[in-house]
Design an enzyme around this catalytic site. Structure first.
Site, PDB file in Angstrom:
ATOM      1  CG  ASP A 169       1.884  12.144 -17.409  1.00 18.40           C
ATOM      2  OD1 ASP A 169       1.715  11.205 -16.608  1.00 18.40           O
ATOM      3  OD2 ASP A 169       0.939  12.780 -17.917  1.00 18.40           O
ATOM      4  CG  HIS A 264      -0.231   7.487 -13.482  1.00 23.29           C
ATOM      5  ND1 HIS A 264       0.599   7.153 -14.531  1.00 23.29           N
ATOM      6  CD2 HIS A 264      -0.545   8.809 -13.652  1.00 23.29           C
ATOM      7  CE1 HIS A 264       0.749   8.231 -15.319  1.00 23.29           C
ATOM      8  NE2 HIS A 264       0.068   9.239 -14.797  1.00 23.29           N
ATOM      9  CG  HIS A 267       1.748  10.534  -9.213  1.00 24.48           C
ATOM     10  ND1 HIS A 267       0.418  10.805  -8.925  1.00 24.48           N
ATOM     11  CD2 HIS A 267       2.336  11.730  -9.433  1.00 24.48           C
ATOM     12  CE1 HIS A 267       0.223  12.115  -8.976  1.00 24.48           C
ATOM     13  NE2 HIS A 267       1.371  12.697  -9.292  1.00 24.48           N
ATOM     14  CG  HIS A 281       0.972  14.195 -13.073  1.00 28.06           C
ATOM     15  ND1 HIS A 281       0.237  13.398 -12.228  1.00 28.06           N
ATOM     16  CD2 HIS A 281       1.012  13.544 -14.276  1.00 28.06           C
ATOM     17  CE1 HIS A 281      -0.150  12.314 -12.891  1.00 28.06           C
ATOM     18  NE2 HIS A 281       0.296  12.378 -14.127  1.00 28.06           N
TER      19      HIS A 281
END
Ligand SMILES: [Zn+2]
Length: 380
Positions: A169, A264, A267, A281
């Site tokens: 992350d 992101h 993602h 995540h």
């Protein structure tokens, strides 16, 4: 140009730091509503008892049901009222922390993460789910948490996959902040009335946030491998301390005040693929970072530094690594489409982004990752 920076009021981390939790509760009053999964409470029960006695504060147990839903938030707010709690504590992983943010609504809030798997603890937003566990809405609060308290001993003893995922992350933070700064995109930070564009005027990121994002990436490269080894032994070392700070504080400030961009959004697109659901995540964000670097045609040295980092840590570098054994042209199109919806952060990239370009970047990143594994002699 309007710029803004937002951050929690206090951040403290140390070995057995939960023993000092009572001190921070005491700054608000006599009792705190403790929102935590029973298993997480069990892990730190002795320290909670010790600090409660030492500082003369009461932890009101909440029987948290594990889902951050509107119903659960309303129930917990009533419990806090009934017991006249002077602050809220969110202790544990993502759901307990998000629920505590919603219950506190920007008032006195202490966040105690027991894993370093994401940078969410520092932010002033949360995700609401339905009682059945489906996505409901994002919630934003007038203030960031009052205190982020991290017990490094607890993080060192948590499964290493959480720490590595947190590094995945954090890996995206610099590249997304850099893209956002280059495009002068809004980061929606530090706003007085919540972070949504429809409720208030937005702001650009600060040089401060960009510098923190840069330090975030540099520290990952310097200390990431050493921190993983320490966590594998359940030990607190300086490298592990540096990575806990990186995963939670540097990445948190870097993303919230520096902005998100391609990684992101990609993602988010990838989450429509069933195979990715059992991956964390940060694991998916690591692959999203590689795809963003391909999308923006980053220099070969930079791309290879990120690939080396991911392979050393065991972070995903190709679609197979996030549970996608094969992908059809239609599925790829759907992923790209979801990554490019108007509200997605991908539009903070410093050039116009199309679905075709995103699809091409994902499939090329996959090929580069697979080839790099062969080159490095990494099996499967
Ligand atoms: Zn993230």
């Amino acid at each position: 140009m309007r710029k803004a920076f937002i951050c929690p009021t206090k951040y403290v981390q140390g070995e057995n730091e939960i023993k000092n939790l009572g001190y921070f509760v005491k700054t608000f009053g006599e009792s705190a509503l403790l929102i935590a999964h029973p298993d997480d409470v069990k892990r730190v029960k002795d320290k909670l008892d010790e600090t409660s006695k030492k500082y003369g504060v009461t932890f009101v147990e909440s029987d948290f049901h594990g889902e951050c839903s509107r119903q659960e938030v309303a129930r917990l707010q009533q419990t806090a009222k009934d017991h006249k709690c002077s602050c809220t504590i969110g202790l544990g992983g993502g759901k307990a922390i998000d629920t505590a943010k919603c219950v506190a609504e920007g008032e006195a809030l202490i966040i105690v993460p027991t894993i370093a798997a994401t940078d969410a603890p520092t932010s002033h937003s949360a995700v609401l789910y339905t009682p059945e566990g489906a996505f409901d809405d994002y919630a934003y609060f007038k203030q960031s948490p009052s205190v982020i308290l991290i017990d490094t001993t607890v993080i060192a003893q948590a499964p290493v996959r959480f720490l590595v995922s947190g590094m995945g992350d954090a890996l995206s933070t610099y590249f997304e902040a850099r893209a956002t700064a280059s495009s002068y995109s809004n980061v929606n930070a530090g706003l007085p009335c919540g972070a949504r564009e429809e409720t208030c005027s937005p702001a650009k990121g600060t040089n401060t946030a960009l510098a923190l994002a840069k330090l975030c990436y540099q520290t990952l490269l310097t200390d990431g491998r050493k921190a993983k080894a320490a966590c594998e032994c359940g030990q607190v070392t300086q490298a592990l301390e540096n990575i806990i700070e990186t995963n939670i504080l540097l990445s948190g400030l870097g993303f919230e005040s520096g902005g998100l961009a391609g990684a992101h959004a990609i993602h988010d697109g990838l989450t429509i693929l069933e195979g990715t659901h059992k991956y964390f995540h940060g694991e998916k964000v690591a692959f999203g970072t590689i795809a963003q670097l391909v999308l923006e045609n980053a220099p070969k040295e930079e791309l290879e530094a990120v690939l080396d980092f991911c392979l050393d840590l065991g972070l995903p570098v190709c679609l197979r690594d996030i549970g996608v054994e094969s992908i059809t042209a239609e599925e790829l199109q759907e992923v790209a489409k979801k990554s490019c919806i108007p509200e997605e952060s991908i539009h903070a990239m410093p050039f116009p982004v199309t679905e075709e370009a995103v699809a091409a970047a994902i499939i090329t990143a996959d090929r580069i990752g697979e080839a790099y594994k062969v080159k490095r002699g990494v099996s499967a």
